[in-house]
Design a protein around this motif. Structure first.
Motif, mmCIF file in Angstrom:
data_model
loop_
_atom_site.group_PDB
_atom_site.id
_atom_site.type_symbol
_atom_site.label_atom_id
_atom_site.label_comp_id
_atom_site.label_asym_id
_atom_site.label_seq_id
_atom_site.Cartn_x
_atom_site.Cartn_y
_atom_site.Cartn_z
ATOM 1 N N ALA A 57 32.296 49.903 44.280
ATOM 2 C CA ALA A 57 32.910 49.129 44.980
ATOM 3 C C ALA A 57 33.464 47.871 44.515
ATOM 4 C CB ALA A 57 31.982 48.681 46.234
ATOM 5 N N THR A 58 32.918 47.500 43.246
ATOM 6 C CA THR A 58 33.317 46.255 42.641
ATOM 7 C C THR A 58 34.651 46.494 41.527
ATOM 8 O OG1 THR A 58 30.968 45.586 42.401
ATOM 9 C CG2 THR A 58 32.347 44.386 40.911
ATOM 10 N N VAL A 59 34.752 47.721 41.418
ATOM 11 C CA VAL A 59 36.091 48.059 40.723
ATOM 12 C C VAL A 59 37.335 47.201 41.053
ATOM 13 C CG1 VAL A 59 37.640 49.780 39.799
ATOM 14 C CG2 VAL A 59 35.100 50.026 39.478
ATOM 15 N N PRO A 60 37.747 47.408 42.306
ATOM 16 C CA PRO A 60 38.828 46.594 42.758
ATOM 17 C C PRO A 60 39.042 44.997 42.334
ATOM 18 C CG PRO A 60 37.866 47.943 44.631
ATOM 19 C CD PRO A 60 37.045 47.930 43.477
ATOM 20 N N PHE A 61 37.828 44.645 42.197
ATOM 21 C CA PHE A 61 37.454 43.017 41.768
ATOM 22 C C PHE A 61 37.953 42.902 40.277
ATOM 23 C CE2 PHE A 61 35.082 43.491 45.526
ATOM 24 C CZ PHE A 61 35.675 42.268 46.455
ATOM 25 N N ILE A 62 37.548 44.174 39.535
ATOM 26 C CA ILE A 62 37.972 44.018 38.158
ATOM 27 C C ILE A 62 39.356 44.142 37.847
ATOM 28 C CG2 ILE A 62 37.536 45.304 35.964
ATOM 29 C CD1 ILE A 62 34.896 46.108 37.305
ATOM 30 N N VAL A 63 39.984 45.047 38.718
ATOM 31 C CA VAL A 63 41.544 45.237 38.657
ATOM 32 C C VAL A 63 42.083 43.867 39.307
ATOM 33 C CG1 VAL A 63 43.331 46.257 39.532
ATOM 34 C CG2 VAL A 63 41.340 47.545 39.153
ATOM 35 N N LEU A 64 41.617 43.134 39.942
ATOM 36 C CA LEU A 64 42.001 41.953 40.510
ATOM 37 C C LEU A 64 42.101 40.722 39.380
ATOM 38 C CD1 LEU A 64 42.939 40.355 42.969
ATOM 39 C CD2 LEU A 64 40.591 39.712 43.376
ATOM 40 N N GLY A 65 40.949 40.833 38.594
ATOM 41 C CA GLY A 65 41.208 39.948 37.719
ATOM 42 C C GLY A 65 42.242 40.115 36.763
ATOM 43 N N GLY A 66 42.512 41.319 36.462
ATOM 44 C CA GLY A 66 43.791 41.551 35.655
ATOM 45 C C GLY A 66 45.216 41.276 36.159
ATOM 46 N N LEU A 67 45.081 41.537 37.443
ATOM 47 C CA LEU A 67 46.347 41.127 38.168
ATOM 48 C C LEU A 67 46.634 39.589 38.331
ATOM 49 C CD1 LEU A 67 46.129 43.962 41.162
ATOM 50 C CD2 LEU A 67 47.589 43.832 38.918
ATOM 51 N N LEU A 68 45.591 38.822 38.483
ATOM 52 C CA LEU A 68 45.512 37.380 38.564
ATOM 53 C C LEU A 68 46.021 36.823 37.430
ATOM 54 C CD1 LEU A 68 42.659 36.683 40.813
ATOM 55 C CD2 LEU A 68 45.289 36.512 41.485
ATOM 56 N N ARG A 69 45.651 37.383 36.212
ATOM 57 C CA ARG A 69 45.934 36.701 35.034
ATOM 58 C C ARG A 69 47.570 36.997 34.795
ATOM 59 N NH1 ARG A 69 45.866 34.599 32.107
ATOM 60 N NH2 ARG A 69 45.600 34.916 29.795
ATOM 61 N N VAL A 70 48.039 38.082 35.202
ATOM 62 C CA VAL A 70 49.587 38.240 35.259
ATOM 63 C C VAL A 70 50.398 37.387 36.120
ATOM 64 C CG1 VAL A 70 51.581 39.859 35.190
ATOM 65 C CG2 VAL A 70 49.036 40.580 34.575
ATOM 66 N N VAL A 71 49.551 37.048 37.405
ATOM 67 C CA VAL A 71 50.288 35.952 38.142
ATOM 68 C C VAL A 71 50.441 34.630 37.355
ATOM 69 C CG1 VAL A 71 49.681 34.702 40.151
ATOM 70 C CG2 VAL A 71 49.166 37.104 40.387
ATOM 71 N N GLU A 72 49.378 34.395 36.553
ATOM 72 C CA GLU A 72 49.589 32.913 35.806
ATOM 73 C C GLU A 72 50.505 33.192 34.899
ATOM 74 O OE1 GLU A 72 49.312 30.103 32.970
ATOM 75 O OE2 GLU A 72 48.721 32.226 32.428
ATOM 76 N N ASP A 73 50.755 34.538 34.187
ATOM 77 C CA ASP A 73 51.819 34.683 33.275
ATOM 78 C C ASP A 73 52.869 34.366 33.653
ATOM 79 O OD1 ASP A 73 49.605 35.072 31.331
ATOM 80 O OD2 ASP A 73 49.673 37.495 31.692
ATOM 81 N N PHE A 97 34.614 34.417 44.139
ATOM 82 C CA PHE A 97 35.250 35.109 45.288
ATOM 83 C C PHE A 97 34.531 36.505 45.443
ATOM 84 C CE2 PHE A 97 38.583 38.546 46.063
ATOM 85 C CZ PHE A 97 38.969 37.666 47.402
ATOM 86 N N THR A 98 34.318 37.078 44.557
ATOM 87 C CA THR A 98 33.345 38.247 44.625
ATOM 88 C C THR A 98 32.098 38.179 45.319
ATOM 89 O OG1 THR A 98 34.307 39.230 42.605
ATOM 90 C CG2 THR A 98 32.497 40.375 43.413
ATOM 91 N N VAL A 99 31.279 37.203 44.965
ATOM 92 C CA VAL A 99 30.277 37.018 45.823
ATOM 93 C C VAL A 99 30.268 36.501 47.246
ATOM 94 C CG1 VAL A 99 28.216 35.258 45.882
ATOM 95 C CG2 VAL A 99 28.880 36.255 43.785
ATOM 96 N N ALA A 100 31.494 35.696 47.565
ATOM 97 C CA ALA A 100 31.732 35.518 48.838
ATOM 98 C C ALA A 100 32.153 36.907 49.748
ATOM 99 C CB ALA A 100 33.106 34.680 48.822
ATOM 100 N N ALA A 101 32.746 37.854 49.102
ATOM 101 C CA ALA A 101 33.146 38.918 49.490
ATOM 102 C C ALA A 101 31.889 39.849 50.037
ATOM 103 C CB ALA A 101 34.257 39.737 48.686
ATOM 104 N N LEU A 102 30.981 39.825 48.979
ATOM 105 C CA LEU A 102 29.685 40.737 49.083
ATOM 106 C C LEU A 102 28.885 40.064 50.210
ATOM 107 C CD1 LEU A 102 27.861 42.671 47.959
ATOM 108 C CD2 LEU A 102 27.128 41.136 46.467
ATOM 109 N N LEU A 103 28.655 38.698 50.370
ATOM 110 C CA LEU A 103 28.070 38.276 51.356
ATOM 111 C C LEU A 103 28.749 38.258 52.788
ATOM 112 C CD1 LEU A 103 26.782 34.847 49.445
ATOM 113 C CD2 LEU A 103 25.477 36.994 49.905
ATOM 114 N N ALA A 122 34.336 46.627 49.090
ATOM 115 C CA ALA A 122 35.517 47.299 48.521
ATOM 116 C C ALA A 122 36.843 46.831 49.104
ATOM 117 C CB ALA A 122 35.306 48.603 48.294
ATOM 118 N N GLY A 123 36.662 46.792 50.461
ATOM 119 C CA GLY A 123 37.796 46.730 51.114
ATOM 120 C C GLY A 123 38.719 45.495 51.002
ATOM 121 N N ILE A 124 37.774 44.220 50.857
ATOM 122 C CA ILE A 124 38.415 42.967 50.581
ATOM 123 C C ILE A 124 38.913 42.934 49.043
ATOM 124 C CG2 ILE A 124 37.624 40.522 49.960
ATOM 125 C CD1 ILE A 124 35.455 40.869 52.276
ATOM 126 N N GLY A 125 38.062 43.575 48.281
ATOM 127 C CA GLY A 125 38.783 43.681 46.875
ATOM 128 C C GLY A 125 39.886 44.327 46.722
#
Length: 281
Positions: A57-73, A97-103, A122-125
């Protein structure tokens, strides 16, 4: 003197997008180890089960990290906020952000609004990934490109090699435990990183380089970025074997967190590099 040291080895690499150096690499590695331990203690105190479902369920947040780096790029964000999307600061942003989504998901579960916090988590991510990906597609179509061929090449390379490595582990070495989805994600994430790096440096039209110290030294020594594949394999085979042996004795929470950390350090940069090459020529 201390200020100059911090500026040279920590601040300038972030500000100017410089490759990692030995000092910040060791520092971030130590921070990662400490963070895994502290998260382990915190999750133990909350009663949240850290198991296969949690990691997946945490994998989407890992993908999100990669995507956000490209947003900065893309340069779309011009204020100093963009530094929050640069390594290593982005790891702290994603963590909170992940901890907030989890809580939030845990609260919704206890209130009976959702059946399982895993679903909400997982849905939030996934929603955040969808929004980020939609923005990047829009930006690419508007200002640059969306090279589907690059996506197919890098993903195809990662899938084929991952399948070969998994098949060797499963049927030649008889490691039946690699059928666990967590090991499959670990293998694919690491080899996606190798595929993106190899394609980007040796085949892509842009002048990419390896930012990490060990990988950069190996590429310089061998003269090809495809040397990242044997490097990953040298790490993956003993790592998975040791993880499985340790699994029998370790606390389940800590074991899953260690595996999650290994997935992150491969998957996130792999996604970032691949998406960046899709958008930029």
């Amino acid at each position: 003197m201390i200020a100059e040291f911090i500026t040279k080895y920590y601040i300038d690499p972030i500000r100017y997008g410089q490759p990692y150096n030995v000092v910040d690499t060791l520092t971030y590695a130590i921070i990662l180890i400490i963070a895994v331990y502290l998260i382990y203690r915190w999750l133990n105190s909350t009663g949240i089960s850290v198991d296969r479902k949690f990691v997946l369920a945490t994998v989407p947040f890992i993908v999100l990290g990669g995507l956000l780096r490209v947003v900065e790029d893309t340069g779309f964000i011009t204020s100093d906020i963009r530094f929050l999307l640069i390594t290593p600061l982005i790891y702290f942003v994603l963590f909170f952000f992940t901890v907030a989504a989890l809580l939030l998901s845990r609260t919704l579960e206890r209130a009976g609004i959702i059946a399982s916090y895993h679903t909400g988590y997982a849905g939030i991510g996934t929603l955040a990934c969808t929004i980020s990906a939609a923005f990047l597609v829009w930006w690419g179509l508007t200002y640059s490109q969306v090279a589907v061929s690059v996506l197919l090449i890098i993903m195809g390379l990662a899938i084929v090699i991952s399948a070969g490595v998994w098949g060797f582990m499963r049927y030649v070495l008889k490691w039946e435990y690699v059928s666990d989805p967590l090991y499959c994600v670990l293998i694919f994430g690491q080899l996606l990183d190798a595929s993106a790096t190899s394609y980007g440096i040796d085949l892509h039209s842009m002048a990419y380089n390896e930012a990490h110290v060990v990988g950069g030294a190996l590429i310089a020594w061998t003269g090809t970025a495809f040397s990242m594949f044997p490097l990953k394999l040298v790490i993956l085979f003993p790592a998975i074997y040791i993880l499985q042996q340790y699994r029998k004795e370790a606390a389940p929470v800590f074991w899953h967190l260690v595996l999650l950390a290994m997935i992150i350090v491969g998957f996130a940069p792999g996604v970032r590099d691949m998406v960046r090459m899709i958008l930029f020529t």
